[in-house]
Design an enzyme around this catalytic site. Structure first.
Site, mmCIF file in Angstrom:
data_model
loop_
_atom_site.group_PDB
_atom_site.id
_atom_site.type_symbol
_atom_site.label_atom_id
_atom_site.label_comp_id
_atom_site.label_asym_id
_atom_site.label_seq_id
_atom_site.Cartn_x
_atom_site.Cartn_y
_atom_site.Cartn_z
ATOM 1 N N LYS A 120 -43.603 -28.845 6.200
ATOM 2 C CA LYS A 120 -44.121 -30.041 5.528
ATOM 3 C C LYS A 120 -45.312 -30.642 6.287
ATOM 4 O O LYS A 120 -45.646 -30.197 7.376
ATOM 5 C CB LYS A 120 -42.995 -31.049 5.337
ATOM 6 C CG LYS A 120 -41.809 -30.500 4.519
ATOM 7 C CD LYS A 120 -42.165 -30.224 3.064
ATOM 8 C CE LYS A 120 -41.214 -29.273 2.361
ATOM 9 N NZ LYS A 120 -39.895 -29.788 2.043
HETATM 10 C C1 LIG Z 1 -38.480 -29.512 1.336
HETATM 11 C C2 LIG Z 1 -38.057 -30.240 0.112
HETATM 12 C C3 LIG Z 1 -36.854 -30.961 0.046
HETATM 13 C C4 LIG Z 1 -35.832 -30.904 1.128
HETATM 14 O O1 LIG Z 1 -36.316 -31.294 2.367
HETATM 15 P P1 LIG Z 1 -35.426 -31.053 3.662
HETATM 16 O O2 LIG Z 1 -36.029 -31.978 4.673
HETATM 17 O O3 LIG Z 1 -35.585 -29.612 4.032
HETATM 18 O O4 LIG Z 1 -34.026 -31.395 3.325
HETATM 19 C C5 LIG Z 1 -36.582 -31.707 -1.075
HETATM 20 N N1 LIG Z 1 -37.433 -31.728 -2.126
HETATM 21 C C6 LIG Z 1 -38.572 -31.027 -2.115
HETATM 22 C C7 LIG Z 1 -39.489 -31.123 -3.298
HETATM 23 C C8 LIG Z 1 -38.919 -30.245 -1.008
HETATM 24 O O5 LIG Z 1 -40.050 -29.527 -1.014
#
Ligand SMILES: *Cc1c(COP(=O)(O)O)cnc(C)c1O
Length: 388
Positions: A189
């Site tokens: 991210k």
């Molecule tokens: C990565 C992601 C999540 C989950 O995030 P985590 O921190 O890995 O739990 C939820 N929604 C979307 C759209 C994502 O890309």
């Protein structure tokens, strides 16, 4: 150049600088690894970054956890329906299920790839209690229209901001429109803590409840329990979860957040380079950012229609892999997965826009860790594969 000898370009590789490394080492040396001063600092810094009071920010160990406890803290009664997008990561839908709620899918707009406000309104039933929009790839959803629908029907709004740390809609940060905004600090991210997440909430009371739910349902957190202010008894006031962020994780995040603008600008430059390099290719590029918005530049997704570009999407993924370049698929639509088909009887054809996008989409590397030479490698590989 013999591409098979190049190092593999990992998709979504984070950029970890010396500042993060030094902070993690300092954290380890301090002896305080768990939830403590660095988590509190990250909450304060993030709140300032998004322009909210720090009482309205709570760090957790993932965005999935953030979504889960936000839905519980919003007090949505079990069995209620939550409308979300079929073009998202499974965690969005799983969190709805973990909260004891019923996911209802509303199709996306084929151009923005975001949930279509008309489809939301068409999906509303007497059992609908919430809307869970996902700001796909960092592009803000139509928040004016979504909030208008929410007001009209008295619905809770929980924004999945996993792609949208830097995004803004008409000058307002995403995650501050709804009752809750949930952010991800997963490795790929825009800001990473390895694993991690952040909750922003409109109501201080609801954020406090989300915080309690994220740490066993205990009324005082461990920092207060074992800190230098003397032993404090805690009371268990709810049946909570183990969703707290560690100081070791926050140590990484503090410096990632300090560089958030710099890495956004770097990804924005890569984005422009791709736009320019691929303009003549027989593929569909991401739609330009909407006016009065700031795009988070999280995913650069191109659409490959096999008829038009002469190669099937999955063959393109394989060709990129041979060129030693990691790619992603964001996402096969939710109803493509057997679990949801079995449980809800869903078929991908029921949400045709998400289905088509999910079958044609490819995410190219877009990370601040990419050098100019890496970007040119991606450009050359995409061009050579598509020209045959
Ligand atoms: C990565 C992601 C999540 C989950 O995030 P985590 O921190 O890995 O739990 C939820 N929604 C979307 C759209 C994502 O890309």
């Amino acid at each position: 150049m013999d591409q098979t000898r190049s190092p593999f370009l990992v998709f979504g590789a984070p950029q970890i600088d010396e500042a993060e490394i030094a902070e993690v080492v300092a954290c380890l040396r301090s002896g305080w690894l768990g939830t403590g001063p660095r988590v509190a600092q990250l909450e304060r810094d993030f709140a300032i970054f998004r322009g909210v009071q720090h009482e309205r920010a709570a760090a957790v160990n993932s965005c999935t956890a953030a979504l889960h406890v936000s839905m519980l803290a919003a007090g949505i009664e079990p069995g209620s329906e939550v409308i979300t997008t079929p073009l998202t990561f499974c965690a969005t839908v799983n969190a709805i299920l973990h909260a004891g709620l019923v996911p209802v899918l509303a199709d996306v707009d084929p151009v923005t790839q975001n949930i279509d406000p008309d489809a939301i309104e068409a999906a509303i039933t007497p059992r609908t209690r919430a809307i869970l929009p996902v700001h796909f790839a960092g592009r803000p959803c139509a928040m004016d229209r979504i909030m208008a629908v929410a007001r009209k029907y008295g619905l809770v709004v929980i924004e999945d901001c996993a792609h949208a740390v830097e995004s803004e809609y008409r000058g307002q940060p995403l995650g501050t429109f709804g009752d809750f905004g949930c952010f991800s600090f997963y490795v790929t991210k825009n800001i990473t803590t390895g694993e991690g997440g952040m909750i922003l909430g409109r109501s201080e009371e609801q954020v406090a409840r989300a915080r309690v739910l994220a740490l066993h349902g205990m009324s005082k957190d461990a920092w207060h329990r074992f800190g230098d202010k003397g032993y404090k008894h805690y009371q268990v006031v709810e049946c909570g979860f183990k969703y707290n962020m560690m100081d070791v994780q926050a140590a990484i995040g503090l410096h990632q957040l300090a560089r958030v603008e710099e890495s956004w600008r770097h990804r924005d430059e890569i984005w422009r380079r791709y736009d320019q390099a691929f303009a003549q290719l027989p593929i569909r590029l991401p739609a330009p950012a909407d006016s009065e918005t700031r795009h988070g530049r999280h995913l650069y997704t191109v659409m490959l229609d096999a008829q038009r570009c002469g190669i099937a999407r999955d063959d393109f993924l394989e060709a990129m892999n041979v060129a030693r370049i990691g790619t992603g698929v964001h996402y096969l639509s939710i109803p493509e997965h057997p679990y949801y088909q079995r449980r809800f009887g869903w078929r991908p054809e029921q949400w045709p826009n998400a289905m088509k996008l999910g079958r044609e989409t490819v995410s190219l590397p877009l990370s601040p860790a990419l050098s100019d030479a890496d970007v040119e490698r991606v450009v050359d590989a995409v061009r050579s594969i598509l020209h045959g």
